[in-house]
Scaffold this active site. Structure first.
Site, PDB file in Angstrom:
ATOM      1  N   LYS A  44       0.861  -1.186   0.000  1.00 46.83           N
ATOM      2  CA  LYS A  44       0.000   0.000   0.000  1.00 46.83           C
ATOM      3  C   LYS A  44       0.893   1.230   0.000  1.00 46.83           C
ATOM      4  O   LYS A  44       1.658   1.452   0.941  1.00 46.83           O
ATOM      5  CB  LYS A  44      -0.911  -0.014   1.218  1.00 46.83           C
ATOM      6  CG  LYS A  44      -1.792   1.218   1.309  1.00 46.83           C
ATOM      7  CD  LYS A  44      -2.802   1.099   2.427  1.00 46.83           C
ATOM      8  CE  LYS A  44      -3.611   2.375   2.535  1.00 46.83           C
ATOM      9  NZ  LYS A  44      -4.556   2.311   3.666  1.00 46.83           N
ATOM     10  N   GLU A  49       7.123  -6.582   0.627  1.00 43.45           N
ATOM     11  CA  GLU A  49       6.008  -6.483   1.580  1.00 43.45           C
ATOM     12  C   GLU A  49       5.018  -7.640   1.372  1.00 43.45           C
ATOM     13  O   GLU A  49       4.499  -8.197   2.329  1.00 43.45           O
ATOM     14  CB  GLU A  49       5.274  -5.150   1.403  1.00 43.45           C
ATOM     15  CG  GLU A  49       5.990  -3.957   2.033  1.00 43.45           C
ATOM     16  CD  GLU A  49       5.734  -3.863   3.538  1.00 43.45           C
ATOM     17  OE1 GLU A  49       5.140  -4.783   4.131  1.00 43.45           O
ATOM     18  OE2 GLU A  49       6.152  -2.840   4.111  1.00 43.45           O
ATOM     19  N   ARG A 108       1.203   9.856   5.679  1.00 42.16           N
ATOM     20  CA  ARG A 108       1.411   8.495   6.194  1.00 42.16           C
ATOM     21  C   ARG A 108       2.723   7.905   5.691  1.00 42.16           C
ATOM     22  O   ARG A 108       2.860   6.699   5.563  1.00 42.16           O
ATOM     23  CB  ARG A 108       0.259   7.596   5.739  1.00 42.16           C
ATOM     24  CG  ARG A 108      -1.133   8.090   6.074  1.00 42.16           C
ATOM     25  CD  ARG A 108      -2.127   6.942   6.011  1.00 42.16           C
ATOM     26  NE  ARG A 108      -3.512   7.364   5.896  1.00 42.16           N
ATOM     27  CZ  ARG A 108      -4.238   7.884   6.879  1.00 42.16           C
ATOM     28  NH1 ARG A 108      -3.676   8.087   8.062  1.00 42.16           N
ATOM     29  NH2 ARG A 108      -5.499   8.212   6.695  1.00 42.16           N
ATOM     30  N   TYR A 123     -15.134   1.107  -6.847  1.00 33.59           N
ATOM     31  CA  TYR A 123     -16.403   1.777  -6.561  1.00 33.59           C
ATOM     32  C   TYR A 123     -17.409   1.570  -7.689  1.00 33.59           C
ATOM     33  O   TYR A 123     -18.575   1.910  -7.551  1.00 33.59           O
ATOM     34  CB  TYR A 123     -16.155   3.266  -6.277  1.00 33.59           C
ATOM     35  CG  TYR A 123     -15.247   3.434  -5.066  1.00 33.59           C
ATOM     36  CD1 TYR A 123     -15.763   3.350  -3.771  1.00 33.59           C
ATOM     37  CD2 TYR A 123     -13.866   3.594  -5.212  1.00 33.59           C
ATOM     38  CE1 TYR A 123     -14.943   3.444  -2.662  1.00 33.59           C
ATOM     39  CE2 TYR A 123     -13.033   3.689  -4.110  1.00 33.59           C
ATOM     40  CZ  TYR A 123     -13.570   3.611  -2.842  1.00 33.59           C
ATOM     41  OH  TYR A 123     -12.750   3.680  -1.740  1.00 33.59           O
ATOM     42  N   SER A 170     -10.065   5.637  -4.621  1.00 33.24           N
ATOM     43  CA  SER A 170     -10.987   6.766  -4.821  1.00 33.24           C
ATOM     44  C   SER A 170     -10.498   7.760  -5.870  1.00 33.24           C
ATOM     45  O   SER A 170     -11.296   8.279  -6.651  1.00 33.24           O
ATOM     46  CB  SER A 170     -11.215   7.471  -3.486  1.00 33.24           C
ATOM     47  OG  SER A 170      -9.983   7.903  -2.925  1.00 33.24           O
ATOM     48  N   LYS A 199      -2.108  -1.589  -3.863  1.00 33.81           N
ATOM     49  CA  LYS A 199      -2.989  -0.420  -3.792  1.00 33.81           C
ATOM     50  C   LYS A 199      -2.191   0.857  -3.781  1.00 33.81           C
ATOM     51  O   LYS A 199      -1.216   0.905  -3.015  1.00 33.81           O
ATOM     52  CB  LYS A 199      -3.793  -0.556  -2.507  1.00 33.81           C
ATOM     53  CG  LYS A 199      -4.611   0.644  -2.130  1.00 33.81           C
ATOM     54  CD  LYS A 199      -5.242   0.408  -0.800  1.00 33.81           C
ATOM     55  CE  LYS A 199      -6.024   1.652  -0.412  1.00 33.81           C
ATOM     56  NZ  LYS A 199      -6.590   1.516   0.902  1.00 33.81           N
ATOM     57  N   ARG A 211     -10.437  10.300   1.712  1.00 27.05           N
ATOM     58  CA  ARG A 211     -10.302  10.995   2.995  1.00 27.05           C
ATOM     59  C   ARG A 211     -11.476  11.941   3.221  1.00 27.05           C
ATOM     60  O   ARG A 211     -11.869  12.169   4.359  1.00 27.05           O
ATOM     61  CB  ARG A 211      -8.931  11.661   3.082  1.00 27.05           C
ATOM     62  CG  ARG A 211      -7.864  10.556   3.102  1.00 27.05           C
ATOM     63  CD  ARG A 211      -6.472  10.987   3.465  1.00 27.05           C
ATOM     64  NE  ARG A 211      -5.584   9.810   3.324  1.00 27.05           N
ATOM     65  CZ  ARG A 211      -4.280   9.878   3.212  1.00 27.05           C
ATOM     66  NH1 ARG A 211      -3.660  11.049   3.261  1.00 27.05           N
ATOM     67  NH2 ARG A 211      -3.553   8.772   3.091  1.00 27.05           N
TER      68      ARG A 211
HETATM   69  C1  PBG Z   1      -7.202   3.077   5.482  1.00 27.78           C
HETATM   70  C2  PBG Z   1      -7.605   3.048   4.051  1.00 27.78           C
HETATM   71  C3  PBG Z   1      -7.465   4.082   3.106  1.00 27.78           C
HETATM   72  C4  PBG Z   1      -8.028   3.617   1.937  1.00 27.78           C
HETATM   73  C5  PBG Z   1      -8.498   2.345   2.179  1.00 27.78           C
HETATM   74  N1  PBG Z   1      -8.199   1.993   3.489  1.00 27.78           N
HETATM   75  C6  PBG Z   1      -6.969   5.463   3.258  1.00 27.78           C
HETATM   76  C7  PBG Z   1      -5.581   5.797   3.528  1.00 27.78           C
HETATM   77  O1  PBG Z   1      -4.701   4.964   3.661  1.00 27.78           O
HETATM   78  O2  PBG Z   1      -5.359   7.003   3.638  1.00 27.78           O
HETATM   79  C8  PBG Z   1      -8.110   4.380   0.652  1.00 27.78           C
HETATM   80  C9  PBG Z   1      -9.102   3.880  -0.326  1.00 27.78           C
HETATM   81  C10 PBG Z   1      -9.403   4.814  -1.430  1.00 27.78           C
HETATM   82  O3  PBG Z   1      -8.750   5.860  -1.627  1.00 27.78           O
HETATM   83  O4  PBG Z   1     -10.345   4.510  -2.170  1.00 27.78           O
HETATM   84  N2  PBG Z   1      -8.309   2.862   6.337  1.00 27.78           N
END
Ligand code: PBG
Length: 331
Positions: A198, A235, A219, A315, A276, A250, A208
């Site tokens: 990720k 990972e 992060r 989505y 997203s 991701k 967010r």
């Molecule tokens: C963390 C999480 C995130 C997403 C899925 N699980 C956000 C992040 O790491 O900031 C992002 C998914 C997306 O952008 O569609 N709970």
């Protein structure tokens, strides 16, 4: 005399029937997973401005969403909770009455085995500082104390009825910690999906908004650096070694190389999350009239499939599954 081409790849492209017959890849509804945002304390669905077509839902909407998802034949739904109250330790995440755990229970009852119920296992929606873990005195994310909370969260989600736990926090050792806690509690049946690779990505921006993130800063001390490909593979291998049942890459689109490399070496199923921002880019571009929305959606998903994802969180899961059911081509 002209030297005509002997090799003519165009031959197989001449008619729709030929193209359909030789298509290397396709998508089926069972490979799609729909992320769903469930918000505490609302009476009606609230549209998310940055993600046209996606809403935050009251828990009462879930049975209807599950029915539609089951009718469309998709593989599952991935639940995210948006709580009314947040605190430093994200305590609503481990509370059986917390919004996410209630949502899991309602969805699991509605699903009745027709599709899988999956839950995001991460603290960022539940902490008042918005980080994916609890903080140490110096403000850094405390990896090992966070593992203890993840273990409790896993037990709460398993008790609520989740089939699959989606570990998205990117703490070292999270798969091993959750697996050990589940097994010790007699829940060796619960599946661990590791968000193995990720990346720290700008493409999470609209998400967010969707979860009303309170995060200040970023992060980057726990999510992967976008410059690194090999580290994404590492990972995934570490997570498989710790007992992950499924690994995920991701975002998907900007990391197709990592996805392909992970798919080449993984001994467990490999999934991808079309996040997203990937969704929002196509929706907003289509809205501006500069792109054919449906073909762009189809192409974006086929690219992820070609790179090696066996299932895709997107989505568009419901809409695309319904197209496929109606026999419409993807691209
Ligand atoms: C963390 C999480 C995130 C997403 C899925 N699980 C956000 C992040 O790491 O900031 C992002 C998914 C997306 O952008 O569609 N709970």
């Amino acid at each position: 005399m002209t030297a005509f081409p002997v090799r003519r790849p165009r031959r197989l492209r001449r008619t729709p029937a030929l193209r359909r017959l030789v298509a290397e890849h396709d998508l089926t509804p069972r490979r799609l997973v729909l992320p769903v945002f469930v918000k505490e304390g609302i009476a009606e669905a609230q549209p998310i401005a940055s993600m046209p077509g996606v809403s935050q839902h009251p828990v009462e909407d879930l049975p209807g969403i599950v029915d539609r998802a089951a009718a469309a034949g998709i593989g599952g739904i991935m639940l995210f909770g948006v709580p009314e109250h947040r605190d430093a330790n994200g305590s609503a995440a481990v509370d059986p009455d917390g919004i996410l755990n209630r949502a899991i229970a309602v969805a699991a009852t509605a699903a009745a085995g027709r599709l899988t119920v999956q839950a995001d296992l991460c603290l960022d929606e539940f902490t008042d500082h918005g980080h994916c873990g609890v903080l140490a005195g110096d403000g850094s994310v405390d990896n090992d104390r966070t593992l203890e909370v993840y273990a409790q969260m896993a037990l709460a989600q398993a008790s609520a009825g989740a089939d699959i736990l989606g570990l998205s926090g990117m703490m070292d050792g999270q798969v091993a910690a959750v697996r050990a806690a589940l097994d010790a509690a007699g829940r060796s049946d619960v599946v661990v999906l590791a968000y193995a690779a990720k990346y720290a990505s700008a493409f999470y921006g609209p998400f967010r908004d969707a979860v009303e993130s309170t995060l200040q800063g970023d992060r980057r001390t726990y999510q992967l650096d976008p410059t690194n490909g090999r580290e994404g593979v590492q990972e995934a291998l570490v997570d498989i070694d710790e007992g992950a049942d499924i690994v995920m890459v991701k975002p998907a689109g900007p990391y197709l190389d990592v996805l392909a490399e992970v798919a080449a070496v993984s001994t467990v199923p490999v999934w991808a999350y079309q996040v997203s921002g990937e969704y929002a880019m196509i929706e907003h571009a289509a809205d501006a009239g500069v792109i054919d929305r449906e073909r762009a959606i189809g192409e974006s998903l086929l690219g992820i499939r070609r790179a090696g994802a066996e299932a895709i969180l997107t989505y568009w899961a419901l809409e695309v599954a319904e197209w496929l059911r109606d026999g419409r081509p993807l691209a």
